[in-house]
Design an enzyme around this catalytic site. Structure first.
Site, mmCIF file in Angstrom:
data_model
loop_
_atom_site.group_PDB
_atom_site.id
_atom_site.type_symbol
_atom_site.label_atom_id
_atom_site.label_comp_id
_atom_site.label_asym_id
_atom_site.label_seq_id
_atom_site.Cartn_x
_atom_site.Cartn_y
_atom_site.Cartn_z
ATOM 1 N N GLU A 187 10.048 -2.291 -3.913
ATOM 2 C CA GLU A 187 10.633 -3.554 -4.382
ATOM 3 C C GLU A 187 12.108 -3.517 -4.047
ATOM 4 O O GLU A 187 12.764 -2.500 -4.274
ATOM 5 C CB GLU A 187 10.433 -3.658 -5.914
ATOM 6 N N HIS A 192 14.791 1.160 -10.519
ATOM 7 C CA HIS A 192 13.791 1.692 -11.452
ATOM 8 C C HIS A 192 12.591 2.235 -10.696
ATOM 9 O O HIS A 192 12.374 1.921 -9.529
ATOM 10 C CB HIS A 192 13.337 0.646 -12.469
ATOM 11 N N HIS A 226 5.437 1.343 -8.094
ATOM 12 C CA HIS A 226 6.436 1.015 -7.066
ATOM 13 C C HIS A 226 7.790 1.620 -7.439
ATOM 14 O O HIS A 226 8.023 2.019 -8.569
ATOM 15 C CB HIS A 226 6.565 -0.500 -6.845
HETATM 16 CO CO CO Z 1 9.824 -3.487 -10.578
#
Ligand code: CO
Length: 134
Positions: A130, A7, A79
């Site tokens: 991440e 994502h 992020h």
């Molecule tokens: Co995230």
């Protein structure tokens, strides 16, 4: 090492308005708002055919995105989340290559119920990355 883009996370000052924008203006399928008290955020997931967008809103006084929103009052990309097969193996390889892992380096259970780690943005050309064990 890295696999799919899981994502893109966007921090927003008004989560309800951002959810309505993605649903009503862009015509996307969006989740309900979910409070994540252990992460200090509220999340909405926007489902796209090939990935997801994670809309992040502030929850509580010590939210980890409060500083970001102070610097980016209209919101912005916070992020990227990339999938890895084995998060501890990825962490060890990255550390051996000189990349800093944020926090204690022990994977935490992220907003999607899977183990995650964050890499220092200064070691990744200005982007908070991440890693999520897929
Ligand atoms: Co995230």
């Amino acid at each position: 090492m890295i696999g799919k883009l899981n994502h893109v996370a966007i921090a927003v000052p008004d989560l309800e308005a951002a959810r309505a924008f993605y649903r009503d203006v862009l015509g996307a399928s969006v989740s309900e708002i979910v409070d994540q008290p252990e992460h200090g955020v509220r999340t909405v997931f926007v489902e796209l055919p090939n990935t997801k967008i994670e809309l992040l809103g502030v929850l509580g006084d010590a939210s980890p995105i409060a500083g970001f929103l102070a610097r980016n009052p209209s919101g912005g990309i916070h992020h990227l989340c990339l999938e890895v097969e084995d998060i501890r193996a990825a962490r060890d390889q990255l550390r051996a290559r000189g990349v800093r892992v944020l926090g204690e380096g022990e994977p935490k259970i992220g907003a999607h119920g899977k183990p995650v780690l964050f890499l220092h943005p200064k070691d990744a050309f200005g982007t908070l990355l991440e890693l999520e064990q897929a």
